[in-house]
Design an enzyme around this catalytic site. Structure first.
Site, PDB file in Angstrom:
ATOM      1  N   ASN A 188       8.764  -7.402  10.089  1.00  0.00           N
ATOM      2  CA  ASN A 188       7.769  -6.558   9.407  1.00  0.00           C
ATOM      3  C   ASN A 188       6.468  -6.546  10.220  1.00  0.00           C
ATOM      4  O   ASN A 188       5.507  -7.256   9.948  1.00  0.00           O
ATOM      5  CB  ASN A 188       7.532  -7.078   7.991  1.00  0.00           C
ATOM      6  CG  ASN A 188       6.714  -6.121   7.143  1.00  0.00           C
ATOM      7  OD1 ASN A 188       6.048  -5.234   7.687  1.00  0.00           O
ATOM      8  ND2 ASN A 188       6.762  -6.294   5.841  1.00  0.00           N
ATOM      9  N   TYR A 192      -1.663  -9.784   8.585  1.00  0.00           N
ATOM     10  CA  TYR A 192      -1.906 -11.194   8.244  1.00  0.00           C
ATOM     11  C   TYR A 192      -2.544 -11.936   9.423  1.00  0.00           C
ATOM     12  O   TYR A 192      -3.457 -12.740   9.242  1.00  0.00           O
ATOM     13  CB  TYR A 192      -0.602 -11.889   7.843  1.00  0.00           C
ATOM     14  CG  TYR A 192       0.081 -11.282   6.637  1.00  0.00           C
ATOM     15  CD1 TYR A 192      -0.663 -10.750   5.581  1.00  0.00           C
ATOM     16  CD2 TYR A 192       1.463 -11.238   6.532  1.00  0.00           C
ATOM     17  CE1 TYR A 192      -0.037 -10.197   4.473  1.00  0.00           C
ATOM     18  CE2 TYR A 192       2.091 -10.692   5.426  1.00  0.00           C
ATOM     19  CZ  TYR A 192       1.338 -10.160   4.403  1.00  0.00           C
ATOM     20  OH  TYR A 192       1.957  -9.616   3.312  1.00  0.00           O
ATOM     21  N   GLU A 243       5.023 -15.525   2.701  1.00  0.00           N
ATOM     22  CA  GLU A 243       6.255 -15.354   3.479  1.00  0.00           C
ATOM     23  C   GLU A 243       6.371 -13.895   3.880  1.00  0.00           C
ATOM     24  O   GLU A 243       6.059 -13.008   3.082  1.00  0.00           O
ATOM     25  CB  GLU A 243       7.478 -15.695   2.618  1.00  0.00           C
ATOM     26  CG  GLU A 243       7.715 -17.174   2.508  1.00  0.00           C
ATOM     27  CD  GLU A 243       8.775 -17.494   1.468  1.00  0.00           C
ATOM     28  OE1 GLU A 243       8.956 -18.671   1.195  1.00  0.00           O
ATOM     29  OE2 GLU A 243       9.384 -16.537   0.938  1.00  0.00           O
ATOM     30  N   VAL A 265       0.879  -1.177   0.000  1.00  0.00           N
ATOM     31  CA  VAL A 265       0.000   0.000   0.000  1.00  0.00           C
ATOM     32  C   VAL A 265       0.914   1.224   0.000  1.00  0.00           C
ATOM     33  O   VAL A 265       1.945   1.234   0.702  1.00  0.00           O
ATOM     34  CB  VAL A 265      -0.920  -0.011   1.254  1.00  0.00           C
ATOM     35  CG1 VAL A 265      -1.657   1.320   1.412  1.00  0.00           C
ATOM     36  CG2 VAL A 265      -1.929  -1.170   1.166  1.00  0.00           C
TER      37      VAL A 265
HETATM   38  C1  LIG Z   1       1.640  -4.139   5.318  1.00  0.00           C
HETATM   39  C2  LIG Z   1       0.817  -3.070   4.583  1.00  0.00           C
HETATM   40  C3  LIG Z   1       0.368  -3.633   3.242  1.00  0.00           C
HETATM   41  C4  LIG Z   1      -0.426  -2.722   5.450  1.00  0.00           C
HETATM   42  O1  LIG Z   1      -1.250  -1.838   4.676  1.00  0.00           O
HETATM   43  P1  LIG Z   1      -2.241  -0.770   5.366  1.00  0.00           P
HETATM   44  O2  LIG Z   1      -3.145  -0.248   4.325  1.00  0.00           O
HETATM   45  O3  LIG Z   1      -1.446   0.216   6.132  1.00  0.00           O
HETATM   46  O4  LIG Z   1      -3.023  -1.704   6.392  1.00  0.00           O
HETATM   47  P2  LIG Z   1      -4.422  -1.350   7.105  1.00  0.00           P
HETATM   48  O5  LIG Z   1      -4.563   0.117   7.316  1.00  0.00           O
HETATM   49  O6  LIG Z   1      -5.512  -2.044   6.371  1.00  0.00           O
HETATM   50  O7  LIG Z   1      -4.203  -2.039   8.512  1.00  0.00           O
HETATM   51  C5  LIG Z   1      -4.813  -3.276   8.820  1.00  0.00           C
HETATM   52  C6  LIG Z   1      -4.229  -3.815  10.112  1.00  0.00           C
HETATM   53  O8  LIG Z   1      -2.866  -4.181   9.938  1.00  0.00           O
HETATM   54  C7  LIG Z   1      -2.145  -3.871  11.128  1.00  0.00           C
HETATM   55  N1  LIG Z   1      -1.156  -2.826  10.823  1.00  0.00           N
HETATM   56  C8  LIG Z   1      -1.029  -2.112   9.675  1.00  0.00           C
HETATM   57  N2  LIG Z   1       0.026  -1.290   9.773  1.00  0.00           N
HETATM   58  C9  LIG Z   1       0.565  -1.486  10.985  1.00  0.00           C
HETATM   59  C10 LIG Z   1       1.699  -0.956  11.664  1.00  0.00           C
HETATM   60  N3  LIG Z   1       2.473  -0.009  11.094  1.00  0.00           N
HETATM   61  N4  LIG Z   1       1.992  -1.416  12.897  1.00  0.00           N
HETATM   62  C11 LIG Z   1       1.235  -2.368  13.474  1.00  0.00           C
HETATM   63  N5  LIG Z   1       0.132  -2.918  12.902  1.00  0.00           N
HETATM   64  C12 LIG Z   1      -0.179  -2.480  11.666  1.00  0.00           C
HETATM   65  C13 LIG Z   1      -3.153  -3.394  12.136  1.00  0.00           C
HETATM   66  O9  LIG Z   1      -3.667  -4.532  12.800  1.00  0.00           O
HETATM   67  C14 LIG Z   1      -4.202  -2.788  11.229  1.00  0.00           C
HETATM   68  O10 LIG Z   1      -5.465  -2.699  11.791  1.00  0.00           O
HETATM   69  P3  LIG Z   1      -5.860  -1.339  12.604  1.00  0.00           P
HETATM   70  O11 LIG Z   1      -5.498  -0.172  11.724  1.00  0.00           O
HETATM   71  O12 LIG Z   1      -7.326  -1.507  12.823  1.00  0.00           O
HETATM   72  O13 LIG Z   1      -5.037  -1.384  13.849  1.00  0.00           O
HETATM   73  C15 LIG Z   1       1.647  -1.746   4.399  1.00  0.00           C
HETATM   74  O14 LIG Z   1       2.199  -1.388   5.648  1.00  0.00           O
HETATM   75  C16 LIG Z   1       2.760  -1.858   3.366  1.00  0.00           C
HETATM   76  O15 LIG Z   1       2.531  -1.691   2.171  1.00  0.00           O
HETATM   77  N6  LIG Z   1       4.005  -2.109   3.836  1.00  0.00           N
HETATM   78  C17 LIG Z   1       5.166  -2.159   2.923  1.00  0.00           C
HETATM   79  C18 LIG Z   1       5.146  -3.373   2.030  1.00  0.00           C
HETATM   80  C19 LIG Z   1       5.153  -4.654   2.832  1.00  0.00           C
HETATM   81  O16 LIG Z   1       5.866  -4.798   3.836  1.00  0.00           O
HETATM   82  N7  LIG Z   1       4.370  -5.638   2.359  1.00  0.00           N
HETATM   83  C20 LIG Z   1       4.269  -6.948   2.984  1.00  0.00           C
HETATM   84  C21 LIG Z   1       5.399  -7.804   2.508  1.00  0.00           C
HETATM   85  S1  LIG Z   1       5.237  -9.453   3.168  1.00  0.00           S
END
Ligand SMILES: CC(C)(COP(=O)(O)OP(=O)(O)OC[C@H]1O[C@@H](n2cnc3c(N)ncnc32)[C@H](O)[C@@H]1OP(=O)(O)O)[C@@H](O)C(=O)NCCC(=O)NCCS
Length: 150
Positions: free
Chosen positions: A111, A118, A106, A74
Site C-alpha cells: 500500500n 505514514y 498496521e 479518504v
Molecule cells: C492512504 C490515503 C488515506 C491517503 O489519503 P490522501 O488524502 O490521498 O493523502 P494526501 O493527499 O494527504 O497525501 C499525503 C502524502 O501521502 C503520500 N501519498 C498519498 N497518496 C499517494 C500515492 N498514491 N502514492 C504515493 N504517495 C502517496 C504522499 O507523500 C503525499 O504527500 P504529497 O501529496 O505532498 O506527495 C488514501 O490513499 C486512501 O484512503 N487509501 C485507501 C484506504 C487505505 O489504504 N488506507 C490505509 C490502510 S492502512
C-alpha cells in the site's frame, strides 16, 4: 468540502463512515461496527465531514499511553489533495493531548500511498506479520507494523 477542518466523530457519523469504508476495503465494517467503536470511550475518530457525507476519516483505540490506528480512508475522488495529511495531523495532535506517547498501526506492505503518508508523519517500521492480508487477487500480503513516538 474536502477543505473543512477535521472534527471529532460521533456515533451518529457511523453510517457515513461505513459507506466510505466500503468503497476502499475488501472486508468493510458495518454501520453498527462503527457505531460501537465511536461510542467506545477508548476510541477516537476524526473526520472531514460535509453534512452527512464523510470525505475522509481516521479512527484509533487508546490503551494507557499507547494507541492503535484502526483505519484511515479518504474518498477516492478527494485523494492527493492533503486530506490524509490533515486527518493524520489533527488526530496525532488529539492523541498527544490525551497523553498518548506511542502510536502503532498496521499497513499492507504493497500500500504505497498509505506507507508514504505514514512515513511522512514520522512512523517507522517496527515489525512484519507474514501473509497477514488477503489480497483481491487471491494472494496474501505481509503487514508492516509501524510506530510513531509522539
Ligand atoms: C492512504 C490515503 C488515506 C491517503 O489519503 P490522501 O488524502 O490521498 O493523502 P494526501 O493527499 O494527504 O497525501 C499525503 C502524502 O501521502 C503520500 N501519498 C498519498 N497518496 C499517494 C500515492 N498514491 N502514492 C504515493 N504517495 C502517496 C504522499 O507523500 C503525499 O504527500 P504529497 O501529496 O505532498 O506527495 C488514501 O490513499 C486512501 O484512503 N487509501 C485507501 C484506504 C487505505 O489504504 N488506507 C490505509 C490502510 S492502512
Amino acid at each position: 468540502m474536502q477543505d473543512a477542518a477535521p472534527r471529532l466523530l460521533r456515533p451518529a457519523d457511523a453510517a457515513g463512515c461505513a459507506d466510505l469504508h466500503a468503497t476502499s476495503f475488501a472486508h468493510p465494517w458495518s454501520s453498527s461496527d462503527f457505531e460501537a467503536l465511536l461510542a467506545d470511550s477508548a476510541c477516537f475518530g476524526d473526520g472531514i465531514v460535509d453534512g452527512a457525507k464523510i470525505t475522509g476519516f481516521i479512527l484509533s483505540r487508546r490503551a494507557a499511553d499507547e494507541a492503535e490506528v484502526l483505519t484511515v480512508v479518504v474518498a477516492s475522488s478527494a485523494r492527493r489533495r492533503g486530506c490524509g495529511r490533515r486527518l493524520l495531523a489533527a488526530h496525532l495532535a488529539r492523541l498527544a493531548a490525551l497523553g498518548v506517547a506511542k502510536v502503532f498501526l498496521e499497513v499492507e506492505e504493497g500500500n504505497a500511498a498509505a506507507l508514504a503518508l505514514y512515513r511522512r508523519y514520522g512512523f517507522s517500521v517496527e515489525g512484519r506479520r507474514k501473509n497477514y492480508y488477503a489480497k483481491s487477487d487471491g494472494g496474501r500480503g505481509d503487514a508492516l507494523i509501524m510506530r510513531r513516538i509522539l
